[in-house]
Design a protein around this motif. Sequence first.
Motif, PDB file in Angstrom:
ATOM      1  N   PRO A 157      11.108 -11.372 -57.367  1.00 11.76           N
ATOM      2  CA  PRO A 157      11.928 -10.394 -58.101  1.00 11.76           C
ATOM      3  C   PRO A 157      12.941  -9.764 -57.148  1.00 11.76           C
ATOM      4  CG  PRO A 157       9.703  -9.562 -57.775  1.00 11.76           C
ATOM      5  CD  PRO A 157       9.727 -10.971 -57.263  1.00 11.76           C
ATOM      6  N   PRO A 158      14.124  -9.404 -57.678  1.00  6.39           N
ATOM      7  CA  PRO A 158      15.125  -8.801 -56.800  1.00  6.39           C
ATOM      8  C   PRO A 158      14.635  -7.466 -56.251  1.00  6.39           C
ATOM      9  CG  PRO A 158      15.828  -8.714 -59.089  1.00  6.39           C
ATOM     10  CD  PRO A 158      14.550  -9.489 -59.050  1.00  6.39           C
ATOM     11  N   ILE A 159      15.071  -7.163 -55.051  1.00 11.27           N
ATOM     12  CA  ILE A 159      14.711  -5.888 -54.426  1.00 11.27           C
ATOM     13  C   ILE A 159      15.615  -4.816 -55.007  1.00 11.27           C
ATOM     14  CG2 ILE A 159      14.621  -4.607 -52.255  1.00 11.27           C
ATOM     15  CD1 ILE A 159      14.127  -7.330 -50.877  1.00 11.27           C
ATOM     16  N   GLN A 160      15.001  -3.749 -55.508  1.00  9.43           N
ATOM     17  CA  GLN A 160      15.767  -2.651 -56.098  1.00  9.43           C
ATOM     18  C   GLN A 160      16.278  -1.756 -54.982  1.00  9.43           C
ATOM     19  OE1 GLN A 160      16.475  -2.407 -59.324  1.00  9.43           O
ATOM     20  NE2 GLN A 160      15.323  -4.297 -59.689  1.00  9.43           N
ATOM     21  N   PRO A 161      17.562  -1.470 -55.002  1.00  9.10           N
ATOM     22  CA  PRO A 161      18.078  -0.569 -53.954  1.00  9.10           C
ATOM     23  C   PRO A 161      17.505   0.825 -54.151  1.00  9.10           C
ATOM     24  CG  PRO A 161      19.792  -1.119 -55.555  1.00  9.10           C
ATOM     25  CD  PRO A 161      18.572  -1.921 -55.908  1.00  9.10           C
ATOM     26  N   SER A 162      17.313   1.479 -53.060  1.00  4.96           N
ATOM     27  CA  SER A 162      16.773   2.833 -53.094  1.00  4.96           C
ATOM     28  C   SER A 162      17.839   3.791 -53.610  1.00  4.96           C
ATOM     29  CB  SER A 162      16.338   3.247 -51.699  1.00  4.96           C
ATOM     30  OG  SER A 162      15.944   4.584 -51.697  1.00  4.96           O
ATOM     31  N   ASN A 163      17.425   4.728 -54.454  1.00  2.00           N
ATOM     32  CA  ASN A 163      18.355   5.721 -54.992  1.00  2.00           C
ATOM     33  C   ASN A 163      18.556   6.888 -54.034  1.00  2.00           C
ATOM     34  OD1 ASN A 163      18.779   4.278 -57.306  1.00  2.00           O
ATOM     35  ND2 ASN A 163      17.157   5.295 -58.444  1.00  2.00           N
TER      36      ASN A 163
END
Length: 166
Positions: A157-163
């Motif tokens: 799964p793609p890595i979600q960028p940190s908010n």
Amino acid sequence: MKKWYCRALFVLSLIFVSGCMNEGDMGEKIETQVVEETMNSSIKVDPELDLSSGETISTIIEFKTKPAKVAVLEAKAQGVELTLESAKEEVEKSHREFEKELYLFLEKNEVEYHILHRYKTAFNGVSMELPANEIKRLMGSAVISKIYRNKELQLEPPIQPSNRME
């Protein structure tokens, strides 16, 4: 007189050329011819396949005939009328033709193979096991479009960028 001279020259050329080839050259020539026929085939073969290996491998074979729903959509986009039933019959026909080719190319040559699955809906073709070095026999097929190595892929799964801002 001129015709006789040309014929004699041609015959002498053939004798010279055949005399220059020894048995080893002939074997190399035949092997080169097989490679060229494979390369000139309209069938696309996965470059990961080692066609010189005697190892039995699992392959995916894609047929030229599109799955029925895809064929209907493509025909419509081109302004051609094609019924779903006609398209389904073409898919069935491609599988029957492939069965005939399997007999000619593999069974007649006593090549062991196994059909694992037949695909007709999202994809038109088969998965099958056969020795890698016997794939060359299928290059004369009128049905096959592509031959791939059947391998399992793991999608991450793609890595979600940190908010958070740092």
